[in-house]
Design an enzyme around this catalytic site. Structure first.
Site, short mmCIF file in Angstrom:
data_model
loop_
_atom_site.label_atom_id
_atom_site.label_comp_id
_atom_site.label_asym_id
_atom_site.label_seq_id
_atom_site.Cartn_x
_atom_site.Cartn_y
_atom_site.Cartn_z
N HIS A 1 -14.48 0.35 -1.46
CA HIS A 1 -13.37 -0.49 -1.02
C HIS A 1 -12.31 0.30 -0.26
CE1 HIS A 1 -14.44 -3.67 -4.27
NE2 HIS A 1 -15.18 -3.79 -3.19
N ARG B 1 1.71 2.04 -3.59
CA ARG B 1 0.56 2.53 -4.38
C ARG B 1 0.15 3.92 -3.92
NH1 ARG B 1 -3.65 -2.09 -3.78
NH2 ARG B 1 -4.92 -0.86 -5.23
N THR C 1 -14.51 -2.16 -15.20
CA THR C 1 -14.36 -3.20 -14.19
C THR C 1 -14.56 -4.57 -14.84
OG1 THR C 1 -15.10 -4.05 -12.04
CG2 THR C 1 -16.77 -2.96 -13.41
N SER C 2 -13.80 -5.55 -14.33
CA SER C 2 -13.81 -6.88 -14.95
C SER C 2 -15.01 -7.71 -14.49
CB SER C 2 -12.53 -7.63 -14.57
OG SER C 2 -12.47 -7.77 -13.15
N ASN D 1 -12.29 1.75 -6.78
CA ASN D 1 -10.89 2.17 -6.77
C ASN D 1 -10.55 2.84 -5.44
OD1 ASN D 1 -10.92 1.30 -9.40
ND2 ASN D 1 -11.26 3.34 -10.25
N VAL D 2 -9.32 2.66 -5.03
CA VAL D 2 -8.87 3.26 -3.77
C VAL D 2 -7.98 4.49 -4.04
CG1 VAL D 2 -9.13 1.13 -2.45
CG2 VAL D 2 -6.95 1.57 -3.62
N ASP D 3 -7.83 4.81 -5.35
CA ASP D 3 -7.07 6.04 -5.69
C ASP D 3 -7.99 7.25 -5.49
OD1 ASP D 3 -7.62 4.96 -9.03
OD2 ASP D 3 -8.54 6.76 -8.19
N ALA E 1 -11.58 4.13 -21.88
CA ALA E 1 -12.54 4.99 -21.15
C ALA E 1 -12.45 6.46 -21.58
CB ALA E 1 -12.27 4.86 -19.65
N TYR F 1 0.82 -1.22 0.00
CA TYR F 1 0.00 0.00 0.00
C TYR F 1 0.85 1.27 0.00
CZ TYR F 1 -3.95 -2.99 0.17
OH TYR F 1 -4.87 -3.94 -0.20
C1 BV8 Z 1 -17.07 -9.83 0.76
C2 BV8 Z 1 -9.32 -3.02 -2.34
C3 BV8 Z 1 -18.26 -10.90 2.46
C4 BV8 Z 1 -7.99 -3.66 -2.16
C5 BV8 Z 1 -10.54 -4.80 -3.39
C6 BV8 Z 1 -16.78 -16.73 -4.87
C7 BV8 Z 1 -17.89 -16.18 -5.47
C8 BV8 Z 1 -18.34 -14.91 -5.14
C9 BV8 Z 1 -17.65 -14.14 -4.22
C10 BV8 Z 1 -16.53 -14.67 -3.63
C11 BV8 Z 1 -16.10 -15.95 -3.93
N1 BV8 Z 1 -14.99 -16.19 -3.20
C12 BV8 Z 1 -14.70 -15.11 -2.44
C13 BV8 Z 1 -15.64 -14.20 -2.68
C14 BV8 Z 1 -15.77 -12.89 -2.09
C15 BV8 Z 1 -14.76 -11.92 -2.69
C16 BV8 Z 1 -14.68 -12.05 -4.19
O1 BV8 Z 1 -15.55 -11.56 -4.90
N2 BV8 Z 1 -13.59 -12.70 -4.62
C17 BV8 Z 1 -13.37 -12.85 -6.05
C18 BV8 Z 1 -11.85 -12.89 -6.32
C19 BV8 Z 1 -14.05 -14.15 -6.50
N3 BV8 Z 1 -15.26 -10.62 -2.35
C20 BV8 Z 1 -14.93 -10.11 -1.16
O2 BV8 Z 1 -14.17 -10.65 -0.37
C21 BV8 Z 1 -15.59 -8.79 -0.79
N4 BV8 Z 1 -16.16 -8.93 0.50
O3 BV8 Z 1 -17.53 -10.59 -0.05
O4 BV8 Z 1 -17.42 -9.84 2.07
C22 BV8 Z 1 -18.76 -10.57 3.78
C23 BV8 Z 1 -20.10 -10.74 4.02
C24 BV8 Z 1 -20.59 -10.46 5.27
C25 BV8 Z 1 -19.73 -9.99 6.25
C26 BV8 Z 1 -18.37 -9.81 5.99
C27 BV8 Z 1 -17.87 -10.10 4.75
C28 BV8 Z 1 -14.59 -7.66 -0.69
C29 BV8 Z 1 -13.93 -7.44 -2.00
C30 BV8 Z 1 -13.09 -6.18 -1.92
C31 BV8 Z 1 -11.62 -6.53 -2.05
N5 BV8 Z 1 -10.86 -5.30 -2.22
N6 BV8 Z 1 -9.93 -3.62 -3.50
C32 BV8 Z 1 -6.96 -2.98 -2.98
O5 BV8 Z 1 -7.31 -2.18 -3.88
O6 BV8 Z 1 -5.80 -3.27 -2.73
S1 BV8 Z 1 -10.98 -5.64 -4.80
C33 BV8 Z 1 -10.17 -5.01 -6.17
O7 BV8 Z 1 -10.35 -5.91 -7.26
C34 BV8 Z 1 -10.78 -3.76 -6.72
O8 BV8 Z 1 -11.16 -2.87 -5.72
C35 BV8 Z 1 -11.94 -4.23 -7.52
O9 BV8 Z 1 -13.10 -4.29 -6.72
C36 BV8 Z 1 -11.60 -5.65 -7.82
C37 BV8 Z 1 -11.64 -5.93 -9.30
O10 BV8 Z 1 -10.87 -5.01 -9.88
P1 BV8 Z 1 -11.39 -4.13 -11.13
O11 BV8 Z 1 -11.60 -2.76 -10.61
O12 BV8 Z 1 -12.51 -4.75 -11.86
O13 BV8 Z 1 -10.08 -4.19 -11.96
P2 BV8 Z 1 -9.61 -5.38 -12.92
O14 BV8 Z 1 -8.14 -5.20 -13.13
O15 BV8 Z 1 -10.14 -6.69 -12.42
O16 BV8 Z 1 -10.38 -5.04 -14.27
C38 BV8 Z 1 -10.10 -3.82 -14.93
C39 BV8 Z 1 -11.04 -3.76 -16.13
O17 BV8 Z 1 -10.79 -2.53 -16.81
C40 BV8 Z 1 -10.80 -4.88 -17.13
O18 BV8 Z 1 -12.04 -5.45 -17.49
C41 BV8 Z 1 -10.14 -4.17 -18.32
O19 BV8 Z 1 -10.58 -4.72 -19.56
C42 BV8 Z 1 -10.66 -2.77 -18.19
N7 BV8 Z 1 -9.77 -1.74 -18.72
C43 BV8 Z 1 -8.41 -1.74 -18.73
N8 BV8 Z 1 -7.97 -0.60 -19.31
C44 BV8 Z 1 -9.06 0.13 -19.65
C45 BV8 Z 1 -10.21 -0.59 -19.27
N9 BV8 Z 1 -11.45 -0.14 -19.50
C46 BV8 Z 1 -11.57 1.06 -20.09
N10 BV8 Z 1 -10.52 1.83 -20.47
C47 BV8 Z 1 -9.26 1.39 -20.27
N11 BV8 Z 1 -8.22 2.15 -20.67
#
Ligand code: BV8
Length: 236
Positions: free
Chosen positions: A115, A58, A182-183, A91-93, A225, A55
Site C-alpha cells: 500500500h 503520520r 490485520t482486521s 502498513n505504510v510506516d 503481537a 499524511y
Molecule cells: C482495489 C494505505 C481495485 C492508505 C490502505 C467491497 C468488497 C470488497 C472490496 C471492496 C468493496 N468496496 C470497495 C472495495 C475495495 C477496497 C476495499 O477493500 N474497501 C473496504 C473498506 C471494503 N479496496 C481497495 O480499494 C484496494 N484497491 O480494490 O483496487 C482495482 C482493481 C483494478 C484496477 C484498479 C483498482 C486498495 C486498498 C488500499 C487502501 N489503502 N492503506 C493509508 O494507510 O493511509 S488500506 C488500510 O486499511 C491499511 O493499509 C490496511 O490495508 C487496511 C486495513 O487496515 P489493517 O491493517 O487491517 O488495520 P485495522 O485497524 O483495520 O486492523 C488492525 C487489526 O490489528 C485489528 O484486527 C486489531 O484487532 C489488531 N490489533 C490491534 N492491536 C494489536 C493487534 N493485533 C496484535 N497486536 C496488537 N497489539
C-alpha cells in the site's frame, strides 16, 4: 511439518504497540473523516490540504516510534531462514524496514509495501517515486517534471495495490502463510489467505482478537503481537 517458503502479511496491529494508531482502533475516523473518504484519489483532488495534512502528521510521527519485538522477531527469522520468505505489509510506516536493516536479511528474503510508504513521494506526471522524509504541500511542485505535482506514494482506496503479481506468485508457492495484526477488512489483502489455502499452505492468523476472516485460517493465535509473534517464529 518443516516449512520452506513462507509468506507473512502484516497490518496495523503489528505496529500498534510501537504507538502507531490502527485504522479501526480509531473507529475508522480521522479528524471526523472515515479513512475511506480521506485516503482516495477523489479526496486528494477535492481537498489536497486535508489529505496532505493527514499524511504529513503520520509521516512526522514516524520519528517518534520504534520497531517492537514483533518486527524484530520477523527480522531474526529473515536473517536465518534458508527458504523463501516474503514479508508483505499493508502498513505504510517504516518499522519493518528499520527492523530488517540489521541483522542483514537472508538471501531468500523480500519486503513489499503493497500500500506504499509514508516516507516516499510520487510525481503525478511521471510516476517517479522518490524519498520524501518531510512535509508535502497541497500543490508541491515535482522535482521530476515542470508540470507535475507530488502526491504521497500511498495506494488509496480504489487504486491497485503494488507488486500484486509478485505477491500472488509467492502465495501460490508458499507452504506457510501467516497473517499478523490485520482486521481482514480491506481487499485484496484480505483474500490472500484463500490463495495460500489453494496452494495447500498451512495458514495461521496472529491477532489481538479473531479477524473478519478468522474462519478461513487453519490456526488462530490471539494476543498482543509482541507477546505472540516472537514465540511462534522462534519455533520455526
Ligand atoms: C482495489 C494505505 C481495485 C492508505 C490502505 C467491497 C468488497 C470488497 C472490496 C471492496 C468493496 N468496496 C470497495 C472495495 C475495495 C477496497 C476495499 O477493500 N474497501 C473496504 C473498506 C471494503 N479496496 C481497495 O480499494 C484496494 N484497491 O480494490 O483496487 C482495482 C482493481 C483494478 C484496477 C484498479 C483498482 C486498495 C486498498 C488500499 C487502501 N489503502 N492503506 C493509508 O494507510 O493511509 S488500506 C488500510 O486499511 C491499511 O493499509 C490496511 O490495508 C487496511 C486495513 O487496515 P489493517 O491493517 O487491517 O488495520 P485495522 O485497524 O483495520 O486492523 C488492525 C487489526 O490489528 C485489528 O484486527 C486489531 O484487532 C489488531 N490489533 C490491534 N492491536 C494489536 C493487534 N493485533 C496484535 N497486536 C496488537 N497489539
Amino acid at each position: 511439518m518443516t516449512h520452506r517458503n513462507i509468506v507473512v502479511l502484516t497490518g496495523a496491529g503489528i505496529s500498534a504497540e510501537s504507538g502507531v494508531p490502527t485504522f479501526r482502533g480509531a473507529d475508522g475516523l480521522w479528524e471526523g473523516h472515515r479513512f475511506e473518504d480521506v485516503a482516495t484519489p477523489e479526496a486528494f483532488a477535492r481537498d489536497p490540504e486535508l489529505v496532505q495534512r493527514f499524511y504529513n502528521l503520520r509521516r512526522a510521527a514516524l520519528s517518534t516510534v520504534q520497531p517492537n519485538a514483533a518486527h524484530h522477531a520477523l527480522a531474526e527469522l529473515a536473517a536465518r531462514w534458508e527458504g523463501d520468505f516474503l514479508l508483505v505489509t499493508q502498513n505504510v510506516d517504516d518499522l519493518h524496514d528499520r527492523a530488517h536493516a540489521d541483522p542483514l536479511p537472508g538471501m531468500g528474503f523480500e519486503l513489499i509495501h503493497m500500500h506504499g510508504e509514508l516516507l516516499k513521494g510520487r510525481c503525478t506526471r511521471t510516476g517517479l517515486v522518490s524519498d520524501w522524509p518531510g512535509d508535502m504541500a497541497a500543490h508541491e511542485p515535482s522535482p521530476d517534471h515542470p508540470d507535475g505535482w507530488m502526491r504521497p506514494h500511498i495506494v488509496w482506496f480504489g487504486e491497485m495495490p503494488l507488486h500484486m503479481d509478485r505477491i500472488e506468485r509467492a502465495l501460490a508457492a508458499c507452504d506457510l502463510f501467516v497473517s499478523i495484526g490485520t482486521s481482514g477488512a480491506v481487499y485484496p489483502a484480505a483474500g490472500f489467505v484463500d490463495l495460500a489455502r489453494r496452494a495447500g499452505a498451512r495458514t495461521v492468523e496472529i491477532n489481538l482478537e479473531p479477524s473478519l476472516g478468522a474462519g478461513l485460517f487453519d490456526e488462530g493465535l490471539y494476543g498482543p503481537a509482541t507477546e505472540v509473534v516472537p514465540g511462534f517464529f522462534a519455533a520455526l
